[in-house]
Motif scaffolding. Structure first.
Motif, PDB file in Angstrom:
ATOM      1  N   VAL A 105       0.862  -1.185   0.000  1.00  0.00           N
ATOM      2  CA  VAL A 105       0.000   0.000   0.000  1.00  0.00           C
ATOM      3  C   VAL A 105       0.896   1.231   0.000  1.00  0.00           C
ATOM      4  O   VAL A 105       1.717   1.404   0.908  1.00  0.00           O
ATOM      5  CB  VAL A 105      -0.927   0.020   1.226  1.00  0.00           C
ATOM      6  CG1 VAL A 105      -1.707   1.342   1.296  1.00  0.00           C
ATOM      7  CG2 VAL A 105      -1.881  -1.157   1.188  1.00  0.00           C
ATOM      8  N   THR A 106       0.766   2.064  -1.009  1.00  0.00           N
ATOM      9  CA  THR A 106       1.517   3.318  -1.082  1.00  0.00           C
ATOM     10  C   THR A 106       0.642   4.360  -1.762  1.00  0.00           C
ATOM     11  O   THR A 106      -0.291   4.018  -2.492  1.00  0.00           O
ATOM     12  CB  THR A 106       2.853   3.144  -1.831  1.00  0.00           C
ATOM     13  OG1 THR A 106       3.658   4.322  -1.664  1.00  0.00           O
ATOM     14  CG2 THR A 106       2.629   2.907  -3.321  1.00  0.00           C
ATOM     15  N   ASN A 107       0.925   5.613  -1.514  1.00  0.00           N
ATOM     16  CA  ASN A 107       0.037   6.671  -1.993  1.00  0.00           C
ATOM     17  C   ASN A 107       0.477   7.244  -3.339  1.00  0.00           C
ATOM     18  O   ASN A 107       1.639   7.172  -3.729  1.00  0.00           O
ATOM     19  CB  ASN A 107      -0.040   7.810  -0.972  1.00  0.00           C
ATOM     20  CG  ASN A 107       1.284   8.505  -0.765  1.00  0.00           C
ATOM     21  OD1 ASN A 107       2.149   7.994  -0.056  1.00  0.00           O
ATOM     22  ND2 ASN A 107       1.458   9.671  -1.368  1.00  0.00           N
ATOM     23  N   THR A 108      -0.484   7.817  -4.011  1.00  0.00           N
ATOM     24  CA  THR A 108      -0.208   8.533  -5.254  1.00  0.00           C
ATOM     25  C   THR A 108       0.252   9.951  -4.924  1.00  0.00           C
ATOM     26  O   THR A 108       0.170  10.409  -3.781  1.00  0.00           O
ATOM     27  CB  THR A 108      -1.473   8.604  -6.125  1.00  0.00           C
ATOM     28  OG1 THR A 108      -2.510   9.244  -5.360  1.00  0.00           O
ATOM     29  CG2 THR A 108      -1.927   7.214  -6.522  1.00  0.00           C
ATOM     30  N   TYR A 109       0.742  10.648  -5.959  1.00  0.00           N
ATOM     31  CA  TYR A 109       1.146  12.048  -5.835  1.00  0.00           C
ATOM     32  C   TYR A 109       0.964  12.653  -7.220  1.00  0.00           C
ATOM     33  O   TYR A 109       0.694  11.936  -8.189  1.00  0.00           O
ATOM     34  CB  TYR A 109       2.603  12.149  -5.364  1.00  0.00           C
ATOM     35  CG  TYR A 109       2.986  13.490  -4.775  1.00  0.00           C
ATOM     36  CD1 TYR A 109       2.483  13.896  -3.540  1.00  0.00           C
ATOM     37  CD2 TYR A 109       3.844  14.353  -5.454  1.00  0.00           C
ATOM     38  CE1 TYR A 109       2.835  15.119  -2.992  1.00  0.00           C
ATOM     39  CE2 TYR A 109       4.198  15.579  -4.914  1.00  0.00           C
ATOM     40  CZ  TYR A 109       3.688  15.964  -3.681  1.00  0.00           C
ATOM     41  OH  TYR A 109       4.032  17.185  -3.140  1.00  0.00           O
ATOM     42  N   GLU A 110       1.110  13.934  -7.338  1.00  0.00           N
ATOM     43  CA  GLU A 110       0.811  14.558  -8.620  1.00  0.00           C
ATOM     44  C   GLU A 110       1.690  14.053  -9.753  1.00  0.00           C
ATOM     45  O   GLU A 110       1.301  14.108 -10.915  1.00  0.00           O
ATOM     46  CB  GLU A 110       0.933  16.079  -8.516  1.00  0.00           C
ATOM     47  CG  GLU A 110       2.327  16.590  -8.178  1.00  0.00           C
ATOM     48  CD  GLU A 110       2.382  18.107  -8.244  1.00  0.00           C
ATOM     49  OE1 GLU A 110       2.552  18.624  -9.355  1.00  0.00           O
ATOM     50  OE2 GLU A 110       2.261  18.761  -7.196  1.00  0.00           O
ATOM     51  N   ASN A 111       2.891  13.536  -9.445  1.00  0.00           N
ATOM     52  CA  ASN A 111       3.773  13.038 -10.499  1.00  0.00           C
ATOM     53  C   ASN A 111       3.812  11.511 -10.571  1.00  0.00           C
ATOM     54  O   ASN A 111       4.632  10.936 -11.280  1.00  0.00           O
ATOM     55  CB  ASN A 111       5.192  13.568 -10.303  1.00  0.00           C
ATOM     56  CG  ASN A 111       5.824  13.096  -8.999  1.00  0.00           C
ATOM     57  OD1 ASN A 111       5.130  12.972  -7.986  1.00  0.00           O
ATOM     58  ND2 ASN A 111       7.118  12.851  -9.013  1.00  0.00           N
ATOM     59  N   ARG A 112       2.942  10.826  -9.823  1.00  0.00           N
ATOM     60  CA  ARG A 112       2.849   9.366  -9.932  1.00  0.00           C
ATOM     61  C   ARG A 112       1.403   8.949  -9.677  1.00  0.00           C
ATOM     62  O   ARG A 112       0.900   9.010  -8.561  1.00  0.00           O
ATOM     63  CB  ARG A 112       3.823   8.650  -8.990  1.00  0.00           C
ATOM     64  CG  ARG A 112       3.725   9.036  -7.533  1.00  0.00           C
ATOM     65  CD  ARG A 112       4.799   8.319  -6.723  1.00  0.00           C
ATOM     66  NE  ARG A 112       4.641   8.558  -5.300  1.00  0.00           N
ATOM     67  CZ  ARG A 112       5.105   9.620  -4.654  1.00  0.00           C
ATOM     68  NH1 ARG A 112       5.763  10.543  -5.320  1.00  0.00           N
ATOM     69  NH2 ARG A 112       4.913   9.754  -3.361  1.00  0.00           N
ATOM     70  N   SER A 113       0.764   8.533 -10.724  1.00  0.00           N
ATOM     71  CA  SER A 113      -0.644   8.162 -10.674  1.00  0.00           C
ATOM     72  C   SER A 113      -0.794   6.699 -10.293  1.00  0.00           C
ATOM     73  O   SER A 113       0.169   5.924 -10.292  1.00  0.00           O
ATOM     74  CB  SER A 113      -1.294   8.411 -12.030  1.00  0.00           C
ATOM     75  OG  SER A 113      -0.722   7.555 -13.011  1.00  0.00           O
TER      76      SER A 113
END
Length: 763
Positions: free
Chosen positions: A664-672
């Motif tokens: 489980v890891t989160n997204t960010y604006e540069n990784r969808s």
């Protein structure tokens, strides 16, 4: 400033922070160290038969022995058993097991006191009947006896309390007893600490058993307390002030005082101009409640009897009022920050040696072996690569005032690195000595903040731009303020970045930062943008993860492990510890995780300890692991939880995925989410929100049971090493980008692909 932040720049790996790579001096360092010290003995060394036996079998016996105490006794023991304290006392043998199970698994462990106020050895030595009961098998330990009998019998849990106690005169009085419990508890630290350690009794019971024998006094509104208040009130009462403020006419002192005691106190009148009754009540909410309930007559009553000694204020004072509610809010800390910024922006003194040997200068905030993980791992590998390529090196330190390399050479276990550092020219800003520069020198900057430091140095060398080891978008380390503004502005200086991860390079390109800025000046700030070219204006590399031997899990072992990259320190706030911890607590309290699940937190800088999760679950916070234990642990992971609210994704999620765990890891604006799933189908992307993390963990719980799919989708990658990542031809091309001297032979661009799964490659 912010050394810890820069120490963790960029690529973070679970192994970097867990492996005991820097936990002690190397053999070489020990051979050259003068003096000897006695190695501390851990509890496990006294009981090799337990340590070497199957931990599961031994501790299962401990669980049975604990449960044999009965439900009520188990409840009381659990309430008084300090797991974190016991974990420290038991040592490494308790890792991976419930400390209560370990404690009850063998009488040897019972010698270790599981509560800070309880002294097992003293208790057993002092009370012969307890010693006989243990020998006869009637009671397991002194601690168990105290919980079941000794506490209510008034026995002392330690020698310090025993010395203070007066002899007991008969049995404790069980008759009605009424006093101000809140004030009593506040007045005596031992009461607060005892109730914290032994929450089986309340303050009234403590006073009956111990407090009266300790000479404690309790607050009572009758008798002496009322007389004492009256005496002090007569002295403190301002007759003229009270008449003019509340009565509107001059009356006798006795009449004014009578009005105050009969009506004024209840109405909130102040007895003198130095005391504001209504402010005192409303600001100190405990006093307001006590007045409303009739426990005390007024705020001034409390002030005279105890508030003055407690340091409470009589009137509103802005600084005091703010500091009481928000400690530190009135401190003018930015004045000191301005001084720090001024010092930090100053260049290092330097002198030009026209015919001196050319060097690669590495500009580092600090050289601390205790922080040699994360981003520092990459810069250390780059330093070694430059040395292997035959370049003369220089190191200059801009923040840490440590003036020598002794501690680094003693503590750092990478002996190749130590040898290279010792051979390099070493300069520390704290020394004030000038840096010897030659025209052919090149500068590699670890933190973009030091771009300001190297600008004057570039003016005397042929290289007019510096190399930046870009491992994060550094402004995220700072609150919105001057430091953040200066850090962001530093990217406008002309430089060649080495981006740690393609994700990070994409972020800089999208935001027009560094070489992707739309306008470049002649000094890094004016000409039209010609388009940044990879291999000339910037480079990209992927952090090399720790190599582990992966053992596929095809069978159900019966147990489950969740590994959480848990960094509760403020410098690591971007790892979203709070959200991950709260999500796990909620799911544990709801019963989503059954008894098979074990929770381990990796990455904390504190000593090993445990944090409660609810539902009989807790998380073991582990600071370091020996490499063999770490490899074995990584192969046992079923779910990995690693979060990062920053452009760099960190390496930890991919290390977890390489073991076959569901991650489980989160997204960010540069990784969808699609980009993360394309790297590995075992990754469960989520929004960086509490609800998003909870939902992803629920999905991971289901997917973790499918061992065959997990193994089939396990993350595999190219067999890269640091030597390949920073090979001599790559290094030559990087250096040529700042010296504008092309390598002797054309260098074909080397690809450093993002790790891909078997499914991704086959697709």
């Amino acid at each position: 400033m912010m050394q810890a932040d820069r120490a963790s720049l960029g690529a973070e790996t679970a192994s970097d922070t867990l492996l005991t790579r820097t936990d002690g001096p190397s053999e070489e360092a020990l051979r050259t160290t003068i003096g000897t010290g006695q190695r501390p003995v851990r509890m496990v060394e006294h009981v090799p038969e337990i340590a070497s036996a199957s931990g599961e079998d031994a501790f299962a016996e401990g669980r049975r022995r604990f449960l044999d105490q009965g439900p009520e006794r188990c409840r009381d023991i659990r309430a008084c058993f300090d797991r974190a304290f016991a974990l420290q006392r038991l040592g490494g043998v308790a890792k991976g097991a419930d400390p209560i199970d370990v404690y009850f698994s063998d009488p040897t462990y019972a010698r270790s006191s599981p509560n800070v106020l309880f002294d097992e050895q003293w208790y057993v030595d002092t009370y012969a009947d307890v010693r006989d009961a243990i020998a006869g098998g009637d009671v397991y330990s002194g601690f168990v006896h105290f919980i079941g009998y000794g506490l209510r019998e008034g026995r002392s849990p330690n020698a310090t309390l025993d010395i203070e106690l007066a002899p007991r005169d008969g049995e404790p009085d069980d008759g009605p007893l009424s006093f101000n419990v809140e004030l009593y508890t506040k007045s005596y630290k031992i009461v607060r600490k005892f109730l914290e350690c032994f929450p089986l009794i309340d303050a009234v019971k403590f006073y009956r058993i111990y407090g009266c024998r300790l000479g404690h006094t309790v607050w009572d509104l009758g008798g002496f307390a009322k007389k004492a208040f009256g005496d002090q009130l007569a002295y403190e009462f301002d007759h003229e002030y009270y008449c003019s403020t509340y009565l509107g006419e001059k009356v006798s002192r006795s009449a004014a005082l009578q009005h105050y005691t009969q009506f004024g106190m209840r109405e909130g009148n102040s007895p003198n101009p130095s005391f504001d009754e209504l402010w005192y009540r409303t600001f100190y909410t405990d006093i307001n409640r006590a007045v409303s309930s009739g426990k005390i007559q007024s705020g001034f009553h409390h002030y005279l009897m105890s508030g003055r000694e407690e340091g409470r204020r009589q009137l509103h004072d802005l600084k005091y009022a703010l500091e009481t509610r928000m400690a530190g809010v009135t401190e003018p800390r930015l004045v000191q920050r301005a001084h720090e910024i001024d010092q930090r922006l100053k260049s290092l003194p330097h002198r030009l040696v026209p015919r001196g040997a050319s060097r690669i200068w590495f500009c580092l905030p600090m050289l601390n072996p205790d922080m040699s993980f994360g981003g520092y791992k990459a810069v250390f590998e780059l330093i070694k690569a430059a040395a292997r390529a035959g370049h003369a090196l220089g190191i200059f330190i801009t923040e840490d005032a440590t003036d020598d390399l002794d501690y680094f050479t003693y503590r750092e276990r990478d002996r190749e690195l130590v040898s290279v550092i010792k051979e390099a020219v070493y300069v520390n800003r704290a020394r004030g000595k000038p840096i010897p520069l030659s025209p052919g020198d090149v500068f590699v900057v670890y933190s973009v903040w030091d771009a300001y430091v190297v600008q004057p140095l570039l003016k005397v060398t042929n290289a007019k731009r510096f190399i930046l080891l870009a491992q994060e978008f550094e402004p995220i380390f700072y609150e919105c303020g001057s430091t953040r503004a200066l850090t962001q502005d530093a990217y406008r200086f002309d430089h060649v970045p080495l981006y740690n991860s393609r994700f990070l390079q994409t972020y800089f390109a999208t935001h027009g930062l560094g070489p992707f800025a739309p306008n470049r000046t002649a000094d890094g700030r004016a000409a039209l943008d010609k388009g940044a070219r990879e291999g000339t204006d910037y480079f990209v590399f992927e952090h090399v993860p720790t190599r582990l031997t992966v053992e596929p899990r095809h069978e159900d072992t019966g147990s489950r492990t969740l590994a959480f990259y848990a960094r509760p320190e403020m410098h690591a706030a971007r790892n979203l510890f709070e959200l991950g911890y709260l999500a796990l607590r909620k799911l544990c309290n709801e019963g989503a995780f059954d008894h098979r699940w074990r929770f381990v937190g990796l990455g904390s800088l504190q000593d090993d300890h445990v944090l409660p999760l609810g539902g009989e679950h807790h998380i073991e916070m582990v600071q370091k692991m020996p490499q063999e234990d770490y490899a074995r642990f990584m192969n046992s992971i079923d779910i990995g939880l690693s979060l990062m609210l920053a452009p760099h994704p960190s390496v930890v999620p991919f290390e977890f995925a390489a073991t076959g765990a569901v991650v489980v890891t989160n997204t960010y604006e540069n990784r969808s989410a699609p980009e993360l799933e394309a790297i590995c189908r075992n990754i469960v992307p989520c929004a960086p929100t509490l609800a998003g993390i909870e939902a992803a963990l629920r999905a991971a719980l289901t997917r973790a049971e499918d061992f065959q799919t997990r193994e089939r989708q396990r993350l595999t990658g190219t067999d890269r090493s640091w030597k390949e990542t920073f090979s001599s031809d790559v290094l030559a091309r990087v250096l040529a980008s700042v010296t504008e001297v092309a390598p002797k032979e054309p260098v074909r661009r080397r690809e450093h692909p993002v790790l891909v799964s078997e499914r991704s490659r086959s697709a």
